[in-house]
Write a protein that holds these residues in place. Structure first.
Motif, mmCIF file in Angstrom:
data_model
loop_
_atom_site.group_PDB
_atom_site.id
_atom_site.type_symbol
_atom_site.label_atom_id
_atom_site.label_comp_id
_atom_site.label_asym_id
_atom_site.label_seq_id
_atom_site.Cartn_x
_atom_site.Cartn_y
_atom_site.Cartn_z
ATOM 1 N N UNK A 39 0.830 -1.207 0.000
ATOM 2 C CA UNK A 39 0.000 0.000 0.000
ATOM 3 C C UNK A 39 0.865 1.258 0.000
ATOM 4 N N UNK A 40 1.954 1.230 0.742
ATOM 5 C CA UNK A 40 2.868 2.368 0.794
ATOM 6 C C UNK A 40 3.483 2.624 -0.585
ATOM 7 N N UNK A 41 3.935 1.576 -1.236
ATOM 8 C CA UNK A 41 4.559 1.709 -2.560
ATOM 9 C C UNK A 41 3.532 2.215 -3.568
ATOM 10 N N UNK A 42 2.319 1.669 -3.537
ATOM 11 C CA UNK A 42 1.266 2.133 -4.451
ATOM 12 C C UNK A 42 0.980 3.616 -4.238
ATOM 13 N N UNK A 47 1.330 9.271 -6.019
ATOM 14 C CA UNK A 47 1.753 10.648 -5.773
ATOM 15 C C UNK A 47 2.753 11.104 -6.828
ATOM 16 N N UNK A 48 3.670 10.239 -7.197
ATOM 17 C CA UNK A 48 4.661 10.598 -8.223
ATOM 18 C C UNK A 48 3.973 10.877 -9.557
ATOM 19 N N UNK A 49 2.982 10.048 -9.918
ATOM 20 C CA UNK A 49 2.255 10.278 -11.176
ATOM 21 C C UNK A 49 1.476 11.586 -11.129
ATOM 22 N N UNK A 50 0.781 11.824 -10.028
ATOM 23 C CA UNK A 50 0.017 13.069 -9.899
ATOM 24 C C UNK A 50 0.945 14.279 -9.913
ATOM 25 N N UNK A 51 2.054 14.167 -9.244
ATOM 26 C CA UNK A 51 3.026 15.259 -9.193
ATOM 27 C C UNK A 51 3.558 15.575 -10.589
ATOM 28 N N UNK A 52 3.844 14.539 -11.372
ATOM 29 C CA UNK A 52 4.360 14.786 -12.724
ATOM 30 C C UNK A 52 3.294 15.425 -13.623
#
Length: 57
Positions: A39-42, A47-52
């Motif tokens: 769950x942490x990795x997902x 967050x990384x996708x949304x941030x990009x």
């Protein structure tokens, strides 16, 4: 640590086991911790996708 009824309810909702089973059964604890790690990795990937996406606008 004092284990509250709210914590017990959350453990049941999230993992389907009681805190007593979690604390006394190593296999159950490992399954819970593996799920928490997944769950942490997902979450980090999301967050990384949304941030990009935010920064590409």
């Amino acid at each position: 640590m004092n284990y509250t009824s709210e914590m017990e309810k959350a453990m049941h909702q999230a993992h389907g086991i009681s805190y007593e089973v979690y604390s006394s059964n190593v296999e159950a604890r490992m399954k819970v911790e593996q799920k928490r790690e997944q769950d942490y990795v997902k979450g980090k990937l999301l967050i990384a996708r949304l941030d990009s996406k935010v920064h590409s606008i």
